[in-house]
Design a protein around this motif. Structure first.
Motif, PDB file in Angstrom:
ATOM      1  N   SER C  38      35.273  28.360  10.873  1.00 44.23           N
ATOM      2  CA  SER C  38      34.782  28.498   9.555  1.00 44.23           C
ATOM      3  C   SER C  38      34.111  27.348   9.241  1.00 44.23           C
ATOM      4  CB  SER C  38      36.134  28.646   8.742  1.00 44.23           C
ATOM      5  OG  SER C  38      35.862  28.185   7.476  1.00 44.23           O
ATOM      6  N   GLY C  39      32.850  27.327   9.044  1.00 45.05           N
ATOM      7  CA  GLY C  39      31.792  25.924   8.952  1.00 45.05           C
ATOM      8  C   GLY C  39      32.078  25.537  10.220  1.00 45.05           C
ATOM      9  N   GLU C  40      32.599  24.054  10.398  1.00 45.65           N
ATOM     10  CA  GLU C  40      32.834  23.664  11.685  1.00 45.65           C
ATOM     11  C   GLU C  40      34.068  23.376  11.982  1.00 45.65           C
ATOM     12  OE1 GLU C  40      30.295  20.560  13.331  1.00 45.65           O
ATOM     13  OE2 GLU C  40      28.908  21.206  12.159  1.00 45.65           O
ATOM     14  N   THR C  41      34.995  23.934  11.330  1.00 47.74           N
ATOM     15  CA  THR C  41      36.458  23.907  11.717  1.00 47.74           C
ATOM     16  C   THR C  41      36.996  25.031  12.347  1.00 47.74           C
ATOM     17  OG1 THR C  41      36.701  22.879   9.361  1.00 47.74           O
ATOM     18  CG2 THR C  41      38.323  23.325  10.443  1.00 47.74           C
ATOM     19  N   ILE C  42      37.666  24.833  13.586  1.00 46.62           N
ATOM     20  CA  ILE C  42      38.197  25.909  14.318  1.00 46.62           C
ATOM     21  C   ILE C  42      39.407  26.502  13.741  1.00 46.62           C
ATOM     22  CG2 ILE C  42      39.122  26.265  16.476  1.00 46.62           C
ATOM     23  CD1 ILE C  42      37.502  24.020  17.500  1.00 46.62           C
ATOM     24  N   VAL C  43      39.351  27.722  13.458  1.00 50.89           N
ATOM     25  CA  VAL C  43      40.405  28.411  12.860  1.00 50.89           C
ATOM     26  C   VAL C  43      41.475  28.887  14.086  1.00 50.89           C
ATOM     27  CG1 VAL C  43      41.272  30.389  11.517  1.00 50.89           C
ATOM     28  CG2 VAL C  43      39.002  29.438  11.151  1.00 50.89           C
ATOM     29  N   SER C  44      40.801  29.331  15.084  1.00 50.47           N
ATOM     30  CA  SER C  44      41.746  29.793  16.139  1.00 50.47           C
ATOM     31  C   SER C  44      40.765  29.720  17.326  1.00 50.47           C
ATOM     32  CB  SER C  44      42.306  31.214  16.023  1.00 50.47           C
ATOM     33  OG  SER C  44      41.389  31.954  15.952  1.00 50.47           O
ATOM     34  N   ALA C  45      41.383  29.707  18.511  1.00 45.64           N
ATOM     35  CA  ALA C  45      40.672  29.515  19.961  1.00 45.64           C
ATOM     36  C   ALA C  45      41.601  30.059  20.714  1.00 45.64           C
ATOM     37  CB  ALA C  45      40.468  28.213  20.191  1.00 45.64           C
ATOM     38  N   LYS C  46      40.795  30.538  21.979  1.00 50.32           N
ATOM     39  CA  LYS C  46      41.449  31.453  22.890  1.00 50.32           C
ATOM     40  C   LYS C  46      40.828  31.149  24.248  1.00 50.32           C
ATOM     41  CE  LYS C  46      42.908  35.878  24.290  1.00 50.32           C
ATOM     42  NZ  LYS C  46      43.024  37.317  24.009  1.00 50.32           N
ATOM     43  N   PRO C  47      41.265  30.593  25.098  1.00 48.61           N
ATOM     44  CA  PRO C  47      40.570  30.518  26.594  1.00 48.61           C
ATOM     45  C   PRO C  47      40.692  31.855  27.322  1.00 48.61           C
ATOM     46  CG  PRO C  47      42.511  29.253  26.340  1.00 48.61           C
ATOM     47  CD  PRO C  47      42.563  30.024  25.057  1.00 48.61           C
ATOM     48  N   VAL C  48      39.572  32.139  27.960  1.00 52.98           N
ATOM     49  CA  VAL C  48      39.307  33.313  28.556  1.00 52.98           C
ATOM     50  C   VAL C  48      38.961  32.719  30.028  1.00 52.98           C
ATOM     51  CG1 VAL C  48      38.366  35.423  29.023  1.00 52.98           C
ATOM     52  CG2 VAL C  48      38.752  34.538  26.639  1.00 52.98           C
ATOM     53  N   ILE C  49      39.851  33.062  31.068  1.00 55.05           N
ATOM     54  CA  ILE C  49      39.586  32.793  32.342  1.00 55.05           C
ATOM     55  C   ILE C  49      39.536  33.810  33.174  1.00 55.05           C
ATOM     56  CG2 ILE C  49      41.178  30.508  31.929  1.00 55.05           C
ATOM     57  CD1 ILE C  49      43.420  32.049  33.425  1.00 55.05           C
ATOM     58  N   GLY C  50      39.173  33.374  34.459  1.00 53.36           N
ATOM     59  CA  GLY C  50      39.162  34.066  35.411  1.00 53.36           C
ATOM     60  C   GLY C  50      37.888  34.591  36.136  1.00 53.36           C
ATOM     61  N   TYR C  51      36.782  33.721  35.658  1.00 55.24           N
ATOM     62  CA  TYR C  51      35.556  33.714  36.282  1.00 55.24           C
ATOM     63  C   TYR C  51      35.350  33.118  37.387  1.00 55.24           C
ATOM     64  CZ  TYR C  51      34.082  35.105  31.423  1.00 55.24           C
ATOM     65  OH  TYR C  51      34.095  35.721  30.299  1.00 55.24           O
ATOM     66  N   LEU C  52      36.238  32.550  37.964  1.00 51.20           N
ATOM     67  CA  LEU C  52      36.199  31.752  39.533  1.00 51.20           C
ATOM     68  C   LEU C  52      37.428  32.304  40.300  1.00 51.20           C
ATOM     69  CD1 LEU C  52      34.352  30.208  40.802  1.00 51.20           C
ATOM     70  CD2 LEU C  52      35.495  28.017  40.070  1.00 51.20           C
ATOM     71  N   HIS C  53      37.702  33.628  39.748  1.00 48.90           N
ATOM     72  CA  HIS C  53      39.066  34.158  40.654  1.00 48.90           C
ATOM     73  C   HIS C  53      38.561  34.565  41.885  1.00 48.90           C
ATOM     74  CE1 HIS C  53      42.753  36.018  41.700  1.00 48.90           C
ATOM     75  NE2 HIS C  53      42.005  37.200  41.850  1.00 48.90           N
ATOM     76  N   ARG C  54      38.753  33.760  43.103  1.00 53.75           N
ATOM     77  CA  ARG C  54      38.441  34.306  44.313  1.00 53.75           C
ATOM     78  C   ARG C  54      39.554  35.041  45.114  1.00 53.75           C
ATOM     79  NH1 ARG C  54      37.108  28.088  44.539  1.00 53.75           N
ATOM     80  NH2 ARG C  54      38.725  28.398  43.454  1.00 53.75           N
ATOM     81  N   GLY C  55      40.694  34.995  44.504  1.00 55.79           N
ATOM     82  CA  GLY C  55      41.691  35.846  45.356  1.00 55.79           C
ATOM     83  C   GLY C  55      42.365  34.800  46.286  1.00 55.79           C
ATOM     84  N   ILE C  56      42.297  33.596  46.114  1.00 54.55           N
ATOM     85  CA  ILE C  56      42.926  32.541  47.145  1.00 54.55           C
ATOM     86  C   ILE C  56      44.202  32.840  47.787  1.00 54.55           C
ATOM     87  CG2 ILE C  56      43.428  30.340  47.703  1.00 54.55           C
ATOM     88  CD1 ILE C  56      40.848  29.296  46.354  1.00 54.55           C
ATOM     89  N   GLU C  57      45.155  33.374  46.517  1.00 57.07           N
ATOM     90  CA  GLU C  57      46.500  33.366  47.313  1.00 57.07           C
ATOM     91  C   GLU C  57      46.678  34.619  47.967  1.00 57.07           C
ATOM     92  OE1 GLU C  57      48.651  33.786  43.371  1.00 57.07           O
ATOM     93  OE2 GLU C  57      48.477  31.443  43.127  1.00 57.07           O
ATOM     94  N   LYS C  58      45.760  35.668  47.636  1.00 57.22           N
ATOM     95  CA  LYS C  58      45.760  36.902  48.506  1.00 57.22           C
ATOM     96  C   LYS C  58      45.193  36.718  49.878  1.00 57.22           C
ATOM     97  CE  LYS C  58      47.201  40.989  48.677  1.00 57.22           C
ATOM     98  NZ  LYS C  58      48.608  41.190  48.815  1.00 57.22           N
ATOM     99  N   LEU C  59      44.008  35.882  49.597  1.00 50.25           N
ATOM    100  CA  LEU C  59      43.298  35.535  51.054  1.00 50.25           C
ATOM    101  C   LEU C  59      44.300  34.764  52.004  1.00 50.25           C
ATOM    102  CD1 LEU C  59      39.938  34.439  49.907  1.00 50.25           C
ATOM    103  CD2 LEU C  59      40.549  36.425  51.238  1.00 50.25           C
ATOM    104  N   ALA C  60      45.186  34.128  51.252  1.00 50.55           N
ATOM    105  CA  ALA C  60      45.685  33.297  52.290  1.00 50.55           C
ATOM    106  C   ALA C  60      47.051  34.021  53.113  1.00 50.55           C
ATOM    107  CB  ALA C  60      46.718  32.320  51.308  1.00 50.55           C
ATOM    108  N   GLU C  61      47.218  35.277  52.703  1.00 52.59           N
ATOM    109  CA  GLU C  61      48.145  36.012  53.221  1.00 52.59           C
ATOM    110  C   GLU C  61      47.492  36.775  54.417  1.00 52.59           C
ATOM    111  OE1 GLU C  61      49.722  38.827  50.150  1.00 52.59           O
ATOM    112  OE2 GLU C  61      50.169  37.142  48.949  1.00 52.59           O
ATOM    113  N   SER C  62      46.342  36.643  54.618  1.00 59.36           N
ATOM    114  CA  SER C  62      45.412  37.358  55.765  1.00 59.36           C
ATOM    115  C   SER C  62      45.108  36.231  56.849  1.00 59.36           C
ATOM    116  CB  SER C  62      44.395  38.201  55.322  1.00 59.36           C
ATOM    117  OG  SER C  62      43.723  37.301  54.693  1.00 59.36           O
ATOM    118  N   ARG C  63      45.636  35.117  56.659  1.00 58.28           N
ATOM    119  CA  ARG C  63      45.273  33.897  57.579  1.00 58.28           C
ATOM    120  C   ARG C  63      46.358  33.181  57.932  1.00 58.28           C
ATOM    121  NH1 ARG C  63      39.684  31.819  54.911  1.00 58.28           N
ATOM    122  NH2 ARG C  63      38.936  33.719  54.198  1.00 58.28           N
ATOM    123  N   THR C  64      46.060  32.532  59.000  1.00 57.95           N
ATOM    124  CA  THR C  64      47.330  31.912  59.617  1.00 57.95           C
ATOM    125  C   THR C  64      47.571  30.579  59.139  1.00 57.95           C
ATOM    126  OG1 THR C  64      46.170  30.425  61.221  1.00 57.95           O
ATOM    127  CG2 THR C  64      46.815  32.693  61.815  1.00 57.95           C
TER     128      THR C  64
END
Lengths: 323, 119, 376, 215
Positions: C38-64
């Protein structure tokens, strides 16, 4: 006007256009080089002698880049935007005097004329930002307008001190009045206020809020591509030149130099020194926050400027020989 | 002399307009023009633009503009006064001091009311 | 569209939804911050993530088990050694591998140097955010490049070292190199840091930008799950290197850098103090380095016993937890990362409202994000 | 859509002009400031003091409107793909793409991940590939100099309106917008390689053709 005067005026205008081109090319090159060396690197180096051909290359590229007009933009204002910044920049330069009698026209209200056109520029930025209909440009435009209206008054009041002391608004008179002592020594407060306010009017760091890169991507010029962006650069650097000229002429003695004969060379040197100073600021300072920018102007500069002008006027009346 | 300066201003403006238009012409000749819907969409960090970009902004903004108007007019009054100060002497100085004092009272009032606070 | 909670800002007219990121100069990666302003004051903010989700945790399960070290490098690409170490510690504890003494010292050395480079990246980022046109940014890179030369000499790579192994480290560091590191960290580096501190904390404009911005108490931050320097700047003494010593931290003389103001400037001071402290620790480690082997014998077809292990380490951004679960085969059953920045970032909706747009970058810079670890 | 654009038979003036434009474009490449993942650290390093992009006139611009080159420094995930493509689209033509690092070339370490595209070329017309994980700053500099060579050899006069790129068929799992009417062939058309004077080069491929005087 006689035919000779017409030719004189036209030649001068062409000369001013060339001057703007040279100022932009050399200014950007010098800025990149200077800041580069501030940052322990070299700056443009490989294209031309120490990167001197860098800016011509940039210009050629900008001319041949696509000119994007967003669908949501106001088509007329979007196209007029560059006119709104380039025309005042050129018009403001028409009143500059480079030596006694060496200028397009020695107007008896030259100072006011320059201010009138110089302060149109942020208006152009506001128009650009508004026309693009992007959120970042809109915020940038609002900031440009707010900055303009806040810093214009301290700037004018600080310059008024010089006008009172010189008793004239003709640039030649003002500069000649400093043949003895420069006004920076007579009105140091006015110089400080004027310097800060001009810096803000020129949108230079630390007052570069309208194009704050880390907040607003590129501020009011986010949507400008190709040569339109080039026009804005052109206007910014010619205004930087005019602003540096004003500081040199009003407070640093213009073409005067102590113990040495007056020469346009001194004026040029002072202008380059002032421009380098702004580049030094740009390399060193972070950006002010928008609310501290406003309170700096209204709560500090304006009251001090009022005190300054009344004090200078009193001194001018009390000590007519000195002031 | 005055007419000359107006003429010079007009000439300079015309030169500027011609300069810009000439470069527009060169750009129209040289630059490619391939619009597409994605390219012509407003830039919003890679997203589809959301909402109205020209949203109304905060009302405090106008208050600063009004304060600016007052002081800009004051400055316009001060300039002729500054030019003739040596002729009108201390009497003129006193009158202007009263005028400035009134405006300073206004500034203090606006300050206390919080008008000068940026949104 | 996101449903924003409407918080009344005095005198507000209409709010505007501003998308900051993913392609934005100051999101430090590919974060998308939805701001209602509102003007330049932030009323609310919400981070949206997932643009770099490469599935590392899942990939790790398929490697030694050994191959997964490659993936941990890419988790938080600013603090690579910390991730490697956390993973290696977890697997070593799971499989009961004894790490040679010298390897522990070497690991601690590189991780502390890594803390320096990571904080230098923060320094570069935060100065860019407040609008300094690159000068502090490039200055930070000067010292960082010197340290990266050491990384390269030791591990063979600049950014993705892949240097730690289960049961030790890949290569030893010879005494000449150690001496060179010590010379740099003791002689040249403090001079550089003095300059950085003068550029940032000594600057009047920076102080006006940061002082009193984003003040949070330690209780608030703990409630939001914030850890690391951001928490320590609010007076908390929580530092896993002291609280649950691992590596050789119990044999080093260091202090936990805290500040009790809790604003953005305090976060800067804490991080700058940590840089100095880490350099001091590195010198101590080099002085006390024992001799011996650097790598225990570990089978390539490592089969840890069935079970799971969770370890906590203090990464430059906060508490990094790694959970590994084994089903007795050569591949992990589950690999999970408790990323500190994810929790720090999720405090953003609480931190940002009623601040100006420009303050957002200051607060955001104060938690020092690295999207690779959040999105994984 | 300039007059020069439509000239079928370039004459003396056009070729001279073309030479000038290619000179200008190749010496002023401004990458868009879009850091995606790990490689962006090395991208920043290249801009910093030791390597110094600015020597070659390479200067990061935050707004894609003012940029000429898009350096893709990292893996493109399915969520990121439309955004990268939109940013690419919002750059003014002529524009170029550098795929930096193995993730942007082929998916790299994450090639078998469910969420990572097999390289930037699936959605963008890539001109230069720079291998490495991440590539060293020298490699990035060398790649940029190769792009400079490519730009200075590519004429954009008289060859406009040819479709530049067709995105390959992608699974319908995530939304992906078309590149636009002049950039994409119609559906069902045969995929054509972008018409360029020289094929895309990888920096480590032909070392002898490096403009050594520039380094």
């Amino acid at each position: 006007m006689s035919a000779a005067m017409w030719i004189h005026a036209l030649l001068w205008l062409v000369g001013l256009l060339l001057l703007i081109a040279v100022v932009t090319v050399m200014g950007v090159w010098w800025e990149r080089k200077f800041i580069g060396h501030l940052q322990r690197r070299r700056g443009p180096l490989h294209h031309g002698f120490h990167g001197l051909l860098q800016l011509p290359a940039d210009m050629v590229k900008m001319i041949s880049k696509e000119d994007i007009v967003p669908d949501s933009a106001d088509p007329w204002l979007f196209q007029i935007g560059p006119l709104m910044v380039v025309v005042p920049a050129i018009a403001a330069m028409a009143a500059l005097m480079f030596a006694p009698g060496f200028g397009l026209l020695d107007m008896n209200h030259g100072l006011f004329y320059i201010f009138a056109f110089q302060t149109l520029l942020p208006l152009g930025f506001a128009v650009i930002g508004w026309s693009c209909a992007s959120k970042f440009t809109l915020i940038g435009a609002l900031r440009a307008a707010a900055q303009l209206i806040s810093y214009e008054i301290p700037m004018l009041l600080a310059a008024l001190g010089v006008v009172v002391a010189a008793g004239s608004m003709r640039l030649t008179d003002i500069i000649n009045a400093q043949a003895g002592v420069w006004y920076i020594f007579k009105e140091p407060l006015g110089f400080a206020i004027f310097g800060i306010a001009v810096l803000a009017e020129m949108n230079r760091t630390p007052f570069d809020l309208p194009e704050a890169e880390s907040e607003l991507v590129a501020g009011y010029q986010t949507e400008y591509s190709g040569m339109k962006f080039g026009f804005v650069q052109l206007a910014e650097y010619s205004v930087l030149f005019t602003g540096s000229y004003l500081v040199s002429a009003l407070f640093l003695g213009g073409w005067n130099m102590p113990f040495l004969p007056a020469s346009p060379l001194w004026l040029l040197l002072k202008i380059v020194a002032c421009m380098t100073m702004t580049m030094w600021f740009r390399g060193t300072f972070p950006r002010l926050r928008v609310d501290s920018l406003m309170s700096l102007s209204w709560k500090w500069l304006l009251p001090i400027a009022l005190v300054n002008i009344m004090a200078v006027a009193a001194l001018a009346l009390a000590l007519p020989g000195i002031y | 002399m005055y007419a000359d300066s107006v003429l010079v201003a007009a000439l300079a403006c015309v030169t500027g307009v011609l300069f810009v238009l000439a470069l527009y012409g060169v750009v129209a000749l040289l630059a490619p023009k391939r619009p597409n819907p994605l390219k012509n969409a407003t830039y919003e960090c890679g997203h589809e633009p959301v909402g109205v970009p020209r949203a109304p902004f905060r009302v405090q903004y106008y208050a600063i503009a009004i304060v600016f108007l007052i002081f800009d007019v004051e400055t316009a009054f001060l300039y002729p006064w500054g030019l003739v100060l040596r002729q009108i002497g201390w009497a003129g100085y006193g009158e202007m001091a009263i005028f400035v004092a009134i405006l300073v009272v206004g500034l203090v009032y606006a300050w206390r009311k919080g008008v000068l606070r940026w949104v | 569209m996101v449903n924003f909670p409407r918080k009344g800002v005095e005198g507000s007219t209409e709010t505007m939804l501003l998308n900051v990121g993913p392609q934005h100069p100051s999101t430090h990666g590919v974060l998308h911050m939805m701001c209602e302003i509102s003007g330049e004051t932030i009323v609310s903010a919400k981070p949206v993530i997932g643009y770099l989700h490469r599935g590392i945790e899942k990939l790790a399960e398929s490697r030694t088990w050994q191959q997964d070290i490659v993936l941990t490098d890419r988790l938080d690409y600013v603090a690579q050694f910390s991730n490697e170490w956390a993973y290696c510690r977890a697997v070593e504890r799971l499989a009961g591998i004894e790490v040679p003494e010298r390897a522990e010292w070497l690991r601690t050395l590189l991780v502390e140097m890594n803390r320096i480079t990571s904080h230098l990246i923060w320094y570069a980022g935060v100065t860019m955010d407040i609008g300094a046109l690159g000068t502090p940014f490039i200055y930070a890179w000067v010292a960082r490049e010197r340290i990266f030369d050491f990384y390269e000499a030791v591990t063979g790579a600049r950014v993705m070292p892949n240097w730690m192994r289960l049961g030790g480290v890949h290569t030893d560091i010879d005494s000449a190199m150690l001496k060179e590191m010590r010379d740099f960290l003791e002689r040249d580096f403090p001079v550089e840091v003095d300059e950085y501190e003068a550029l940032l904390v000594g600057n009047e404009i920076v102080q006006s930008r940061m002082k009193g911005i984003g003040v949070f108490s330690a209780e608030q931050l703990v409630e939001w799950g914030v850890t690391g320097p951001a928490l320590r700047a609010s007076g908390s003494e929580r530092d896993l290197r002291k609280d649950v010593p691992y590596g050789v931290y119990d044999r080093l003389d260091f202090r936990v850098c805290t500040d009790d103001v809790g604003d953005s400037l305090a976060r800067c001071r804490v991080r700058l103090a940590e840089i100095r402290e880490s350099a001091r620790m590195c010198v101590q480690i080099i002085d006390g380095m024992p001799g011996g082997d650097v790598r225990a014998k570990v089978s390539r077809a490592l089969k840890p016993p069935v079970g799971d292990v969770c370890v906590r380490t203090e990464s430059p951004r906060g508490e990094l937890g790694v959970l590994v679960a084994s089903d007795g085969t050569t591949k992990p059953l589950r690999f999970r990362v408790r990323s500190p920045i994810f929790y720090n970032l999720s405090a953003m909706p609480h931190m940002l409202p009623n601040h100006l747009l420009a303050d957002m970058l200051v607060i955001f810079g104060g938690i020092d994000t690295s999207m690779g670890e959040i999105d994984r | 859509m300039g007059v020069v654009d439509d000239a079928e038979q370039p004459g003396f003036i056009t070729t001279t002009l073309d030479k000038l434009l290619r000179w200008g474009r190749s010496r002023s490449m401004w990458p868009v400031n879009a850091g995606i993942a790990c490689c962006s650290l090395e991208m920043m390093t290249t801009g910093a003091a030791r390597y110094d992009f600015d020597r070659f006139g390479i200067m990061f611009r935050s707004s894609p409107r003012q940029a000429d080159v898009m350096i893709v420094p990292g893996p493109i995930t399915k969520k990121m793909a439309p955004i990268v493509q939109r940013v690419y689209n919002q750059m003014a033509e002529p524009r170029w793409v550098i795929a930096m690092g193995s993730c942007a070339i082929s998916g790299g370490t994450f090639v078998d991940s469910y969420n990572v595209l097999p390289g930037a070329e699936t959605i963008l017309p890539v001109d230069i590939y720079i291998p490495g994980c991440p590539p060293r700053p020298e490699a990035l500099l060398y790649g940029c100099l190769q792009l400079k060579k490519l730009i200075s050899e590519t004429s954009t006069i008289g060859s406009s309106r040819k479709p530049m790129y067709v995105p390959p068929v992608l699974p319908e799992e995530w939304p992906l917008e078309l590149l636009g009417e002049y950039d994409a062939l119609e559906a069902g058309a045969v995929w054509v390689q972008p018409e360029r004077d020289s094929p895309p080069v990888t920096p480590l491929g032909d070392a002898e053709s490096a403009p050594e005087d520039e380094l």
